[in-house]
Motif scaffolding. Sequence first.
Motif, mmCIF file in Angstrom:
data_model
loop_
_atom_site.group_PDB
_atom_site.id
_atom_site.type_symbol
_atom_site.label_atom_id
_atom_site.label_comp_id
_atom_site.label_asym_id
_atom_site.label_seq_id
_atom_site.Cartn_x
_atom_site.Cartn_y
_atom_site.Cartn_z
ATOM 1 N N TYR A 1 0.862 -1.192 0.000
ATOM 2 C CA TYR A 1 0.000 0.000 0.000
ATOM 3 C C TYR A 1 0.898 1.242 0.000
ATOM 4 O O TYR A 1 1.412 1.646 1.022
ATOM 5 N N ILE B 1 1.796 5.187 -0.286
ATOM 6 C CA ILE B 1 1.171 6.464 0.063
ATOM 7 C C ILE B 1 2.118 7.571 -0.376
ATOM 8 O O ILE B 1 3.339 7.465 -0.173
ATOM 9 N N GLN C 1 -2.584 5.594 -1.838
ATOM 10 C CA GLN C 1 -3.275 6.668 -1.113
ATOM 11 C C GLN C 1 -2.622 8.014 -1.430
ATOM 12 O O GLN C 1 -1.396 8.161 -1.266
ATOM 13 N N ARG D 1 -1.914 11.437 -0.255
ATOM 14 C CA ARG D 1 -1.869 12.096 1.062
ATOM 15 C C ARG D 1 -1.146 13.415 0.893
ATOM 16 O O ARG D 1 0.067 13.494 0.949
ATOM 17 N N ASN E 1 -6.486 10.618 1.428
ATOM 18 C CA ASN E 1 -6.273 10.795 2.865
ATOM 19 C C ASN E 1 -7.018 12.029 3.361
ATOM 20 O O ASN E 1 -6.946 13.090 2.736
ATOM 21 N N HIS F 1 -9.137 7.533 3.720
ATOM 22 C CA HIS F 1 -8.443 7.119 4.942
ATOM 23 C C HIS F 1 -8.489 8.276 5.930
ATOM 24 O O HIS F 1 -8.131 9.402 5.571
ATOM 25 N N SER G 1 -6.784 5.223 10.970
ATOM 26 C CA SER G 1 -5.490 5.087 11.650
ATOM 27 C C SER G 1 -5.708 4.652 13.091
ATOM 28 O O SER G 1 -6.619 5.140 13.755
ATOM 29 N N TYR H 1 -10.513 -1.340 7.068
ATOM 30 C CA TYR H 1 -9.158 -1.735 7.480
ATOM 31 C C TYR H 1 -8.646 -0.690 8.468
ATOM 32 O O TYR H 1 -9.183 0.428 8.554
ATOM 33 N N ILE H 2 -7.613 -1.040 9.202
ATOM 34 C CA ILE H 2 -6.945 -0.058 10.053
ATOM 35 C C ILE H 2 -5.470 0.035 9.669
ATOM 36 O O ILE H 2 -4.858 -0.970 9.277
ATOM 37 N N GLY H 3 -4.948 1.253 9.735
ATOM 38 C CA GLY H 3 -3.530 1.498 9.509
ATOM 39 C C GLY H 3 -2.890 1.558 10.882
ATOM 40 O O GLY H 3 -3.222 2.443 11.671
ATOM 41 N N LYS I 1 6.223 11.742 8.840
ATOM 42 C CA LYS I 1 5.051 12.379 9.466
ATOM 43 C C LYS I 1 5.568 13.116 10.688
ATOM 44 O O LYS I 1 6.009 12.485 11.654
ATOM 45 N N VAL J 1 -3.077 -2.920 7.959
ATOM 46 C CA VAL J 1 -1.846 -2.588 7.239
ATOM 47 C C VAL J 1 -0.942 -1.850 8.214
ATOM 48 O O VAL J 1 -1.396 -0.991 8.977
ATOM 49 N N ILE K 1 2.261 0.603 9.231
ATOM 50 C CA ILE K 1 2.846 1.830 8.648
ATOM 51 C C ILE K 1 3.843 2.456 9.615
ATOM 52 O O ILE K 1 3.746 2.277 10.817
ATOM 53 N N SER L 1 2.442 -0.492 4.493
ATOM 54 C CA SER L 1 2.175 0.798 3.882
ATOM 55 C C SER L 1 3.464 1.596 3.914
ATOM 56 O O SER L 1 4.153 1.627 4.936
HETATM 57 C C1 LIG Z 1 -1.746 8.172 9.015
HETATM 58 C C2 LIG Z 1 -1.992 7.076 8.274
HETATM 59 C C3 LIG Z 1 -1.951 5.767 8.869
HETATM 60 N N1 LIG Z 1 -2.197 4.668 8.114
HETATM 61 C C4 LIG Z 1 -2.481 4.816 6.802
HETATM 62 C C5 LIG Z 1 -2.746 3.539 6.016
HETATM 63 F F1 LIG Z 1 -1.589 2.928 5.792
HETATM 64 F F2 LIG Z 1 -3.336 3.822 4.852
HETATM 65 F F3 LIG Z 1 -3.539 2.716 6.722
HETATM 66 N N2 LIG Z 1 -2.547 5.984 6.177
HETATM 67 C C6 LIG Z 1 -2.316 7.155 6.843
HETATM 68 N N3 LIG Z 1 -2.386 8.271 6.244
#
Ligand SMILES: C=C1C=NC(C(F)(F)F)=NC1=N
Length: 216
Positions: free
Chosen positions: A9, A11, A37, A39, A72, A87, A111, A128-130, A140, A165, A167, A187
């Motif tokens: 995944y 981003i 994604q 973002r 995002n 997301h 998230s 899903y959850i990140g 970040k 996923v 990250i 991710s």
């Molecule tokens: C802050 C984030 C945390 N997780 C994810 C994802 F990987 F897509 F789940 N995207 C984000 N922008």
Amino acid sequence: MNRSWLRVYFIMGSNNTTRNPLEVLEEALQGGITMFQFREKGKNAYTGDMKLDLAQKMKQLCHQYNVPFIVNDDVDLAIAVNADGIHVGQDDAKVDVIKRTCPSDWIIGVSATNKDEAIQAMEDGADYIGVGPIYSTKTKSDAKKPIDIIGLAYIRQAVGDLPIVAIGGIGMTNVFPIIKAGADGVSIISAISNANNPRSVAQVFDAYTSYAVSFR
Ligand SMILES: C=C1C=NC(C(F)(F)F)=NC1=N
Ligand SMILES: Cc1ncsc1CCOP(=O)(O)O
Ligand SMILES: [Mg+2]
């Protein structure tokens, strides 16, 4: 939602690369990323028509490669470009509001950095959850403290088979422990967006995650 979309995944936003973001995205798609994604936030982030135009072009590219295009945070933008989903973080639009106002087939990701947030997202109906940040990351600026592999395993144990996923600070050397700990995929931002050859890096993530998932 097909959990295999979470396997690689990618981003990215315009400020995660010094190159033309559309070229980087196309190379990552050629390398085999499974979801993307957009973002766009932070320093020099595009806004208004520039952001809208870039989003439309990125979505077009993703759909040429049959890859879902996720936005995002920005629900209005996601609707405007007819994205495949959204997301959101803990301080963004709530899942129940999104479910009431947005396309019913949208992929909705949330998230989560701890067990409580993960369980809440599951109860709210997230697809899903990140989970992260797993490792430290410079991408970040307001990322929370890394939860490491053990934090991921703890969340997996709390949410059953909800798609997850991982990250945060992920490189190709981390793929096996992350999948082994229970993630359905990884991710990635900078490991691909800053790579000399995004296509070959994506190809390695594709190969390693496919192999690691086959063990699960
Ligand atoms: C802050 C984030 C945390 N997780 C994810 C994802 F990987 F897509 F789940 N995207 C984000 N922008
Ligand atoms: C968006 C986000 N959420 C938690 S860490 C992170 C940044 C991940 O970027 P990188 O893959 O470059 O560490
Ligand atoms: Mg957010």
